[in-house]
Write a protein that holds these residues in place. Sequence first.
Motif, PDB file in Angstrom:
ATOM      1  N   ALA A 151     -43.842  46.094  23.776  1.00 13.10           N
ATOM      2  CA  ALA A 151     -44.558  46.740  24.732  1.00 13.10           C
ATOM      3  C   ALA A 151     -45.510  45.808  25.534  1.00 13.10           C
ATOM      4  O   ALA A 151     -46.110  46.204  26.528  1.00 13.10           O
ATOM      5  CB  ALA A 151     -45.364  47.916  23.761  1.00 13.10           C
ATOM      6  N   THR A 152     -45.966  44.775  24.838  1.00 13.79           N
ATOM      7  CA  THR A 152     -47.067  43.777  25.375  1.00 13.79           C
ATOM      8  C   THR A 152     -46.183  42.536  25.809  1.00 13.79           C
ATOM      9  O   THR A 152     -46.833  41.822  26.942  1.00 13.79           O
ATOM     10  CB  THR A 152     -47.858  43.526  24.444  1.00 13.79           C
ATOM     11  N   GLY A 153     -44.822  42.296  25.669  1.00 12.05           N
ATOM     12  CA  GLY A 153     -44.402  41.217  25.934  1.00 12.05           C
ATOM     13  C   GLY A 153     -44.901  39.964  25.288  1.00 12.05           C
ATOM     14  O   GLY A 153     -44.561  38.699  25.677  1.00 12.05           O
ATOM     15  N   LYS A 154     -45.533  40.037  24.106  1.00 11.32           N
ATOM     16  CA  LYS A 154     -45.998  38.995  23.397  1.00 11.32           C
ATOM     17  C   LYS A 154     -45.171  38.314  22.185  1.00 11.32           C
ATOM     18  O   LYS A 154     -44.772  39.390  21.435  1.00 11.32           O
ATOM     19  CB  LYS A 154     -47.386  39.310  22.972  1.00 11.32           C
ATOM     20  N   PRO A 155     -44.919  37.101  21.840  1.00 16.85           N
ATOM     21  CA  PRO A 155     -44.181  36.920  20.640  1.00 16.85           C
ATOM     22  C   PRO A 155     -44.977  37.202  19.319  1.00 16.85           C
ATOM     23  O   PRO A 155     -45.272  36.025  18.670  1.00 16.85           O
ATOM     24  CB  PRO A 155     -43.919  35.380  21.001  1.00 16.85           C
ATOM     25  N   LEU A 156     -45.338  38.359  18.855  1.00 12.74           N
ATOM     26  CA  LEU A 156     -46.231  38.237  17.817  1.00 12.74           C
ATOM     27  C   LEU A 156     -45.525  37.717  16.412  1.00 12.74           C
ATOM     28  O   LEU A 156     -46.479  37.287  15.657  1.00 12.74           O
ATOM     29  CB  LEU A 156     -46.503  39.821  17.692  1.00 12.74           C
ATOM     30  N   LEU A 157     -44.157  37.883  16.539  1.00  9.94           N
ATOM     31  CA  LEU A 157     -43.552  37.562  15.250  1.00  9.94           C
ATOM     32  C   LEU A 157     -42.746  36.394  15.374  1.00  9.94           C
ATOM     33  O   LEU A 157     -41.906  35.813  14.693  1.00  9.94           O
ATOM     34  CB  LEU A 157     -42.683  38.751  14.709  1.00  9.94           C
ATOM     35  N   GLY A 158     -43.084  35.693  16.607  1.00 10.86           N
ATOM     36  CA  GLY A 158     -42.161  34.363  17.024  1.00 10.86           C
ATOM     37  C   GLY A 158     -41.101  34.619  17.632  1.00 10.86           C
ATOM     38  O   GLY A 158     -40.277  33.606  17.685  1.00 10.86           O
ATOM     39  N   VAL A 159     -40.869  35.944  18.181  1.00 15.45           N
ATOM     40  CA  VAL A 159     -39.606  36.017  18.803  1.00 15.45           C
ATOM     41  C   VAL A 159     -40.134  36.271  20.566  1.00 15.45           C
ATOM     42  O   VAL A 159     -41.084  37.075  20.489  1.00 15.45           O
ATOM     43  CB  VAL A 159     -38.693  37.391  18.403  1.00 15.45           C
ATOM     44  N   GLU A 160     -39.482  35.339  21.258  1.00 17.14           N
ATOM     45  CA  GLU A 160     -40.048  35.791  22.650  1.00 17.14           C
ATOM     46  C   GLU A 160     -39.308  36.786  23.182  1.00 17.14           C
ATOM     47  O   GLU A 160     -38.271  37.223  23.091  1.00 17.14           O
ATOM     48  CB  GLU A 160     -39.517  34.565  23.492  1.00 17.14           C
ATOM     49  N   THR A 161     -39.960  37.769  24.031  1.00 17.27           N
ATOM     50  CA  THR A 161     -39.661  38.781  24.605  1.00 17.27           C
ATOM     51  C   THR A 161     -40.325  39.328  25.885  1.00 17.27           C
ATOM     52  O   THR A 161     -41.403  38.845  26.091  1.00 17.27           O
ATOM     53  CB  THR A 161     -40.043  40.057  23.809  1.00 17.27           C
ATOM     54  N   GLU A 162     -39.586  39.910  26.496  1.00 16.26           N
ATOM     55  CA  GLU A 162     -39.948  40.317  28.058  1.00 16.26           C
ATOM     56  C   GLU A 162     -40.768  41.768  27.548  1.00 16.26           C
ATOM     57  O   GLU A 162     -40.505  42.255  26.519  1.00 16.26           O
ATOM     58  CB  GLU A 162     -38.912  40.759  28.951  1.00 16.26           C
ATOM     59  N   LYS A 163     -41.484  42.269  28.407  1.00 17.57           N
ATOM     60  CA  LYS A 163     -42.358  43.431  28.442  1.00 17.57           C
ATOM     61  C   LYS A 163     -41.415  44.640  28.384  1.00 17.57           C
ATOM     62  O   LYS A 163     -40.619  44.676  29.288  1.00 17.57           O
ATOM     63  CB  LYS A 163     -43.608  43.338  29.410  1.00 17.57           C
ATOM     64  N   ARG A 164     -41.380  45.444  27.539  1.00 13.28           N
ATOM     65  CA  ARG A 164     -40.422  46.607  27.038  1.00 13.28           C
ATOM     66  C   ARG A 164     -41.077  48.011  27.321  1.00 13.28           C
ATOM     67  O   ARG A 164     -42.426  47.957  26.720  1.00 13.28           O
ATOM     68  CB  ARG A 164     -39.501  46.359  26.109  1.00 13.28           C
ATOM     69  N   ASN A 165     -40.536  49.098  27.794  1.00 18.21           N
ATOM     70  CA  ASN A 165     -40.782  50.415  27.299  1.00 18.21           C
ATOM     71  C   ASN A 165     -40.338  50.690  25.973  1.00 18.21           C
ATOM     72  O   ASN A 165     -39.120  50.630  25.815  1.00 18.21           O
ATOM     73  CB  ASN A 165     -40.532  51.430  28.415  1.00 18.21           C
ATOM     74  N   VAL A 166     -41.256  51.127  25.099  1.00 17.39           N
ATOM     75  CA  VAL A 166     -40.787  51.415  23.663  1.00 17.39           C
ATOM     76  C   VAL A 166     -41.403  52.638  23.396  1.00 17.39           C
ATOM     77  O   VAL A 166     -42.383  53.106  23.635  1.00 17.39           O
ATOM     78  CB  VAL A 166     -41.353  50.261  22.658  1.00 17.39           C
ATOM     79  N   TRP A 167     -40.508  53.540  22.632  1.00 14.25           N
ATOM     80  CA  TRP A 167     -40.743  54.859  22.080  1.00 14.25           C
ATOM     81  C   TRP A 167     -40.469  54.942  20.512  1.00 14.25           C
ATOM     82  O   TRP A 167     -39.526  54.712  20.009  1.00 14.25           O
ATOM     83  CB  TRP A 167     -39.755  56.089  23.039  1.00 14.25           C
ATOM     84  N   VAL A 168     -41.640  55.169  19.985  1.00 15.73           N
ATOM     85  CA  VAL A 168     -41.374  55.132  18.449  1.00 15.73           C
ATOM     86  C   VAL A 168     -41.463  56.592  18.248  1.00 15.73           C
ATOM     87  O   VAL A 168     -42.508  57.282  18.307  1.00 15.73           O
ATOM     88  CB  VAL A 168     -42.668  54.442  17.743  1.00 15.73           C
ATOM     89  N   TRP A 169     -40.302  57.197  17.280  1.00 17.44           N
ATOM     90  CA  TRP A 169     -40.517  58.458  16.745  1.00 17.44           C
ATOM     91  C   TRP A 169     -40.532  58.299  15.092  1.00 17.44           C
ATOM     92  O   TRP A 169     -39.652  57.710  14.485  1.00 17.44           O
ATOM     93  CB  TRP A 169     -39.062  59.155  17.064  1.00 17.44           C
ATOM     94  N   ASN A 170     -41.783  58.361  14.674  1.00 17.90           N
ATOM     95  CA  ASN A 170     -41.855  58.232  13.146  1.00 17.90           C
ATOM     96  C   ASN A 170     -41.901  59.639  12.699  1.00 17.90           C
ATOM     97  O   ASN A 170     -42.850  60.589  12.870  1.00 17.90           O
ATOM     98  CB  ASN A 170     -43.199  57.560  12.775  1.00 17.90           C
ATOM     99  N   ILE A 171     -40.787  60.062  12.011  1.00 18.31           N
ATOM    100  CA  ILE A 171     -40.769  61.551  11.888  1.00 18.31           C
ATOM    101  C   ILE A 171     -41.498  62.144  10.503  1.00 18.31           C
ATOM    102  O   ILE A 171     -41.423  63.312  10.064  1.00 18.31           O
ATOM    103  CB  ILE A 171     -39.050  61.793  11.497  1.00 18.31           C
ATOM    104  N   GLU A 172     -41.974  61.154   9.630  1.00 17.07           N
ATOM    105  CA  GLU A 172     -42.430  61.571   8.358  1.00 17.07           C
ATOM    106  C   GLU A 172     -43.822  61.592   8.345  1.00 17.07           C
ATOM    107  O   GLU A 172     -44.617  62.439   7.733  1.00 17.07           O
ATOM    108  CB  GLU A 172     -41.845  60.798   7.226  1.00 17.07           C
ATOM    109  N   ASP A 173     -44.584  60.383   9.184  1.00 17.16           N
ATOM    110  CA  ASP A 173     -45.980  60.063   9.125  1.00 17.16           C
ATOM    111  C   ASP A 173     -46.866  61.104  10.235  1.00 17.16           C
ATOM    112  O   ASP A 173     -46.243  61.462  11.298  1.00 17.16           O
ATOM    113  CB  ASP A 173     -46.434  58.780   9.232  1.00 17.16           C
ATOM    114  N   PRO A 174     -47.968  61.505   9.815  1.00 19.78           N
ATOM    115  CA  PRO A 174     -48.705  62.290  10.909  1.00 19.78           C
ATOM    116  C   PRO A 174     -49.132  61.264  11.964  1.00 19.78           C
ATOM    117  O   PRO A 174     -49.238  60.002  11.684  1.00 19.78           O
ATOM    118  CB  PRO A 174     -49.830  62.680   9.984  1.00 19.78           C
TER     119      PRO A 174
END
Length: 558
Positions: free
Chosen positions: A327-350
């Motif tokens: 979502a930020t386009g930053k390599p937080l975990l060492g993986v280069e990435t473009e900025k993306r639109n990300v949708w997280v559906w966590n079905i168990e946690d509030p």
Amino acid sequence: MAWDLWQRGLTVLPAHPIQKRPLVSWERYQVEEVSEDLMNYWTSSAKFAECNWALVTGKEYVVVDADSLDAMIWVDNNLPWTPLKVKTSRGKHYYFRVNPHCPVKSSANPDSKLDVRGQGGIVIAPGSIHQSGKTYEIEMETGIDDPFEGIPIWDSTFQEKIDAENKPTNVVAIHGATQGGWHERMIKEVASKVMRDYTDEEILAEAPAWTEPGYTVEETLEEFQVAIDGARKKWAREIEQATARKEQQALERAMQEEQRAVEQAEQIAALKEQYKPAPLLIGDPAKLPPREWVYGRHYIRRFVSVTVAAGGTGKTALTLTEAVAMATGKPLLGVETEKRNVWVWNIEDPLEELQRRFAGIVQHYGIKEEEYRGSLFVNSGRDNPVSIATLENGNPIVTPIAQQLLEWIQEHNIDVVIVDPFVSSHSLGENDNKQIDFVTKLWAKIADLGNCSVELVHHVRKAQPGQSASYGDARGASALTDAARHVRRLQRMTAEEARLAGIDEREFWQYSREADSKDNLAPPSRDSSWRKMVSVEIANGDSIGVMEPGSGLMRLMT
């Protein structure tokens, strides 16, 4: 229907279309299972094209065969209710689960009111067609979605009740009975069978067992014939109407089959051009569109990927960190990435828990809100449960939620959808390969039509002693990992690996890696990406687990 019964674990055999017997030598299948290859042969070979199907009894189920109105009434009043009842040509088959502590031998006595089919027996399976034209069909009751669930287990008292009911009821067994009593029972028996389409020959076949002392079999046969003639005359109109209804139903079935044949011919003609053999045209390989990897070599556009891991391994922390990275386009975990639109559906946690976890991630990596605003979307299944597939009359169907999700994906140009956990995204049987294949391919269809990557987070089954972990340990049916394009398996560091890396053994639980993977689009990577879980205290005082790269750990391990 035969395939459905086989997939439910029943022993299914091809049966004669008229005679109630298997068309194959079947003694071995009283103890052995029918293989998938054998089912493929039976259901595709012209040799069995017009066959019925039979179920071996005594392995999975004991079946009570009630072949008359009196018998059905008796079962309903004296045995436990069972949701699995199959309508036969004249009565019903009542199914009960086999009791390993109470083996039942199969019995079939033409003079008995009730037959029990157990070990050494068969029954004609639902979906088969009786020579009269009637179909053996499962009786569906209101409120019962799957008649194969909730079937009661067999008990020895059931057999005792049936044996008592099967004792002869004519004057030979009833002391002091009068001729009038015998005659009345005989008339009722004959009338019942006449109204249920028994032939004269079938009714007369029962007559010898009704013969009393002092009478000959011939005299009993004459009495039966008089009763048959009287019943047919008395109910001639009803019988004629019933016959007319059957003929009308047969005509309607023939017309429906003719209509289906016409429609099938039209469909074949329409599909002929669409499915004709297409010559291979590659052209310049440099002009072929490359695969659209969205993030690293795991998330890929228009396909489903899967992350499997045991509890406490950090799979949710990992995918949430990857979501922020994309979502930020930053390599937080060492993986280069473009900025993306990300949708997280966590079905168990509030939602509050998700906000806390994301707060820990952005604080740890020094990310400002404007860097992910408008590109990171988060929903909680606690607020709005997500079930894109459910069961209806035992069959998986798509729910309206699936279409709504797809529309939102398209409207917001979502690049990645993360579903955590997969098991909560549907209402199907977790161990049913057919059902899991259905819902996995439904997610793949959403990925394709939404032009996005769908990531499904899943648990693993408990490890067996002496076995190494792999992505194949994913809990439930294997159809999930079979249908996914890429599967990664997260595994926590062992104490031995901690010693090799010079890490305090008290802290090894913080580290995890991708132990192995399955990639249907490219060879699996031989690298193991180590990551470390660190504790981040956010402004409200909560301690949040955040995933970061295990810097230099792989080199040290090597």
